[in-house]
Scaffold this motif. Structure first.
Motif, PDB file in Angstrom:
ATOM      1  N   ASN A 130      -1.390   3.711   6.188  1.00 60.12           N
ATOM      2  CA  ASN A 130      -1.352   4.968   5.444  1.00 60.12           C
ATOM      3  C   ASN A 130      -0.359   4.891   4.280  1.00 60.12           C
ATOM      4  O   ASN A 130      -0.610   5.413   3.191  1.00 60.12           O
ATOM      5  CB  ASN A 130      -0.962   6.101   6.400  1.00 60.12           C
ATOM      6  CG  ASN A 130      -1.485   7.444   5.962  1.00 60.12           C
ATOM      7  OD1 ASN A 130      -1.953   7.597   4.836  1.00 60.12           O
ATOM      8  ND2 ASN A 130      -1.417   8.419   6.842  1.00 60.12           N
ATOM      9  N   GLN A 131       0.750   4.225   4.508  1.00 61.70           N
ATOM     10  CA  GLN A 131       1.787   4.152   3.484  1.00 61.70           C
ATOM     11  C   GLN A 131       1.422   3.194   2.353  1.00 61.70           C
ATOM     12  O   GLN A 131       1.693   3.467   1.179  1.00 61.70           O
ATOM     13  CB  GLN A 131       3.105   3.710   4.129  1.00 61.70           C
ATOM     14  CG  GLN A 131       4.288   3.699   3.164  1.00 61.70           C
ATOM     15  CD  GLN A 131       5.556   3.223   3.845  1.00 61.70           C
ATOM     16  OE1 GLN A 131       5.598   2.144   4.425  1.00 61.70           O
ATOM     17  NE2 GLN A 131       6.600   4.057   3.808  1.00 61.70           N
ATOM     18  N   GLN A 132       0.762   2.092   2.667  1.00 64.68           N
ATOM     19  CA  GLN A 132       0.530   1.050   1.662  1.00 64.68           C
ATOM     20  C   GLN A 132      -0.856   1.091   1.028  1.00 64.68           C
ATOM     21  O   GLN A 132      -1.043   0.647  -0.111  1.00 64.68           O
ATOM     22  CB  GLN A 132       0.756  -0.320   2.303  1.00 64.68           C
ATOM     23  CG  GLN A 132       2.176  -0.523   2.799  1.00 64.68           C
ATOM     24  CD  GLN A 132       2.336  -1.823   3.554  1.00 64.68           C
ATOM     25  OE1 GLN A 132       2.201  -2.910   2.991  1.00 64.68           O
ATOM     26  NE2 GLN A 132       2.638  -1.728   4.841  1.00 64.68           N
ATOM     27  N   LEU A 133      -1.826   1.625   1.747  1.00 63.78           N
ATOM     28  CA  LEU A 133      -3.187   1.675   1.213  1.00 63.78           C
ATOM     29  C   LEU A 133      -3.385   3.044   0.553  1.00 63.78           C
ATOM     30  O   LEU A 133      -3.937   3.968   1.143  1.00 63.78           O
ATOM     31  CB  LEU A 133      -4.203   1.451   2.344  1.00 63.78           C
ATOM     32  CG  LEU A 133      -5.473   0.674   1.976  1.00 63.78           C
ATOM     33  CD1 LEU A 133      -5.130  -0.706   1.448  1.00 63.78           C
ATOM     34  CD2 LEU A 133      -6.389   0.564   3.173  1.00 63.78           C
ATOM     35  N   THR A 134      -2.931   3.142  -0.670  1.00 62.61           N
ATOM     36  CA  THR A 134      -3.024   4.392  -1.419  1.00 62.61           C
ATOM     37  C   THR A 134      -4.226   4.346  -2.353  1.00 62.61           C
ATOM     38  O   THR A 134      -4.835   3.286  -2.555  1.00 62.61           O
ATOM     39  CB  THR A 134      -1.756   4.604  -2.249  1.00 62.61           C
ATOM     40  OG1 THR A 134      -1.661   3.546  -3.224  1.00 62.61           O
ATOM     41  CG2 THR A 134      -0.510   4.590  -1.365  1.00 62.61           C
TER      42      THR A 134
END
Length: 632
Positions: free
Chosen positions: A557-561
């Protein structure tokens, strides 16, 4: 107290061309336990093919896999003629959109075969009214054909009605489930439709069985629609197209050679269990069902259907047995006042030419050969005073051309030089096609063949989507035959509110734990901690990414924007990228507009429908704490 009623529905077809043995599998192995047999034959591409057949076949006596008026003839050949006695003996009812562009003709063919087999009492119904082809100009003049966009609020990229100047082949509205339910209420045992929304094939019979109120039982209809969405692509949910493909390929009972087709066991509250026939290949797990859940979805909080708006975000998947997954938590809201409509028009002609090339520098040779063929073709056009190609694409297949800057196969020693071109006239493309063979003696070393020979132009069909008010598109229901045939108009009723397409807000997304920042991290490909599935909607692709374990979800969730996916897929995604969350299954969904080169019918891309985009994104590198990977 009587046990709760369970309705069992099996789907044997995901598209026109699915396995010819699938219906027999479900009819034979499920027998009388199967209440309904449903089949989805139609896609955007299929409607274009049927429309082209209808136009080219007018007055033609040539045999075809399509029926004379544009229905899917395979239903008659491979299902009805072969299985009619077993289906009737089992008491299984059949719902299919094989009616295509002519449900009434398919209805008549079904009735004729029943009579020839001495079967009496069979009641066949046809749902029509979706075909707007001959009404399009009138509706457009009235302002009834409205723009459609794939990301809510995105006013810059919309599909519009192309107008009378285009060679329109078809325009069909996605009708809902109520006409199917009414046909069953009236005693129909076979219901054939044209273009209905795929999930209506399951929602229709469940509306009939459970007598839900179609104007207020939104959560139940949402669950039933999700059941339809899960099984409408056949083996997609039983291990086909699955990220961990070896588990499916090597599964018991024959694996891929004997793939089991899906069955849903549905309850009155909208919950359902996904399974498949015993002793068939494939598998039904939280992962296989999850991948199908995110397939070809735009905003998962507002999956807009004719009868209900489905909210998928908090759906839960639970493994309750071998090859049994319970699906709960679907929520529904009142639908919008509009129907999505799918249209096809012809804009010139298209040709695809292939040359196989081997040896050192195969990729560079292929691109040089392609460029030379195109230049020679253009010289031919100039000589005859013919305008230039509308579009041209040269690729070296086998060198991971679809991966763009992420290719790891630039040194491949066997590739296919693919040349695709569009021109307003057939003869313009013929002047390109004749230059293919001379390459074998006049161009690069290692040319080993020309694919299927000299290519031939075909109509360049282009897809578009628009909206039409429901009040302008009532369905027509035709039930029975002879003196007992009845016809009725089925208008859409009940509350319709445009603002319902905006989903309620979700809680804040989870972030990695604070102590994770001090842990040793490793950079790994996304596939180690996630599954993915991708699909198409016109020129828009979606990629759903599901955490293999909830512990990985915060890091994904944090890295796949939206921004990181846009950058990674920038060689394909020419438009906007939107990101949506599905916390119920620990997933993200990405919608990429203008990413398919125009869409499945007209695109010059190798992957015209985004089917490989999910697998492509799984090569994206993410950082995770090393300790989390100990059990992988």
């Amino acid at each position: 107290m009587a046990p709760e009623k369970t309705v069992r529905i099996g789907c044997y077809s995901a598209f026109w061309g699915d396995s010819v043995s699938a219906a027999e599998q479900l009819v034979t192995l499920e027998g009388k336990n199967l209440d309904y047999l449903v089949a989805d034959y139609l896609a955007e591409v299929t409607m274009g093919l049927l429309a082209r057949h209808r136009k080219s076949g007018e007055g033609s006596k040539k045999p075809s896999r399509a029926g004379p008026g544009g229905y899917v003839g395979d239903f008659i050949t491979f299902v009805w003629k072969r299985l009619i006695e077993d289906i009737v003996a089992n008491g299984t009812k059949v719902i299919t959109n094989a009616g295509g562009l002519d449900p009434l003709a398919l209805k008549e063919a079904i009735e004729t075969i029943a009579q020839e087999n001495g079967i009496e009492g069979l009641v066949v119904a046809a749902v029509t009214g979706d075909d707007l082809h001959h009404r399009a100009e009138e509706m457009n003049a009235k302002g009834e054909l409205l723009p459609f966009n794939y990301i809510t609020g995105n006013k810059d990229e919309v599909d519009r009605y192309p107008g009378a100047e285009k060679k329109n082949l078809s325009l069909n509205a996605y009708l809902g489930a109520v006409p199917i339910a009414q046909a069953l209420d009236a005693g129909a045992t076979i219901v054939v439709t044209g273009r209905v929304v795929d999930s209506a094939l399951v929602l229709g019979p469940l509306l009939h069985e459970y007598k839900w109120n179609p104007n207020k039982d939104w959560d139940q209809m949402a669950g039933a629609s999700l059941a339809g969405h899960i099984i409408e692509c056949g083996c997609h949910t039983t291990g086909g197209n699955f990220t961990d493909w070896e588990l499916s390929a090597n599964s018991p009972h024959g694996g891929w050679a004997n793939m089991g087709f899906p069955v849903v066991e549905c309850q009155a509250n909208g919950d359902f269990t996904v399974t498949k026939p015993a002793e068939t290949g494939g598998l039904v797990t939280v992962a296989t069902v999850g991948e199908q859940l995110v397939y070809e979805v735009l905003d998962p909080g507002a999956y807009i259907l004719p009868d209900v708006i489905l909210d998928l975000r908090n759906v839960k998947l639970t493994q309750v047995g071998k090859d049994r997954v319970l699906v709960t938590g679907a929520k529904g809201r009142a639908p919008t006042p509009y129907l999505k409509c799918s249209g096809i028009y012809v804009e010139g002609y298209k040709i695809t030419a292939d040359l196989w090339i081997g040896g050192v520098d195969a990729r560079r040779k292929a691109l040089a050969v392609g460029e030379a063929v195109v230049k020679r073709g253009r010289k031919n056009l100039e000589k005859f005073g013919i305008e230039d190609f509308t579009a041209v694409r040269v690729e070296a297949l086998g060198s991971e051309s679809s991966y763009g800057p992420h290719s790891t196969a630039l040194d491949a020693r066997e590739v296919c030089c693919r040349i695709t071109a569009v021109h307003p006239e057939k003869h313009g493309l013929l002047l390109l096609g004749v230059e293919l063979a001379p390459s074998a003696t006049g161009n690069a070393p290692g040319i080993t063949g020309g694919g299927a020979g000299r290519p031939h132009p075909s109509p360049n069909m282009t897809h578009y989507s628009i909206l039409a008010p429901k009040v302008a598109v009532p369905a027509k229901l035709t039930i029975g035959s002879g003196d007992t045939q009845i016809e009725k108009i089925v208008p859409f009723t009940g509350p319709s509110s445009a603002q319902n397409e905006f989903p309620p807000e979700l809680p804040a997304a989870p972030l990695p734990p604070a102590n994770a920042s001090s842990e040793e991290t490793v950079l790994i490909p996304l596939i180690r901690i996630a599954y993915a599935r991708s699909g198409d909607k016109g020129d828009t692709a979606n990629v759903g990414v599901i955490a293999r374990d909830p512990k990985f979800y915060p890091y994904i969730n944090q890295q796949l924007t939206a921004e990181s996916v846009k950058e990674y897929m920038s060689h394909l995604a020419q438009g906007k990228v939107a990101r949506y969350e599905l916390p119920g299954i620990h997933a993200l969904n990405f919608v990429l507009t203008r990413s398919l080169g125009g869409g499945g019918l007209s695109s010059l891309n190798l992957d015209r429908q985004g089917k490989s985009y999910g697998q492509m994104l799984l090569s994206f590198k993410v950082k995770v704490p090393k300790g989390l990977l100990s059990n992988l």
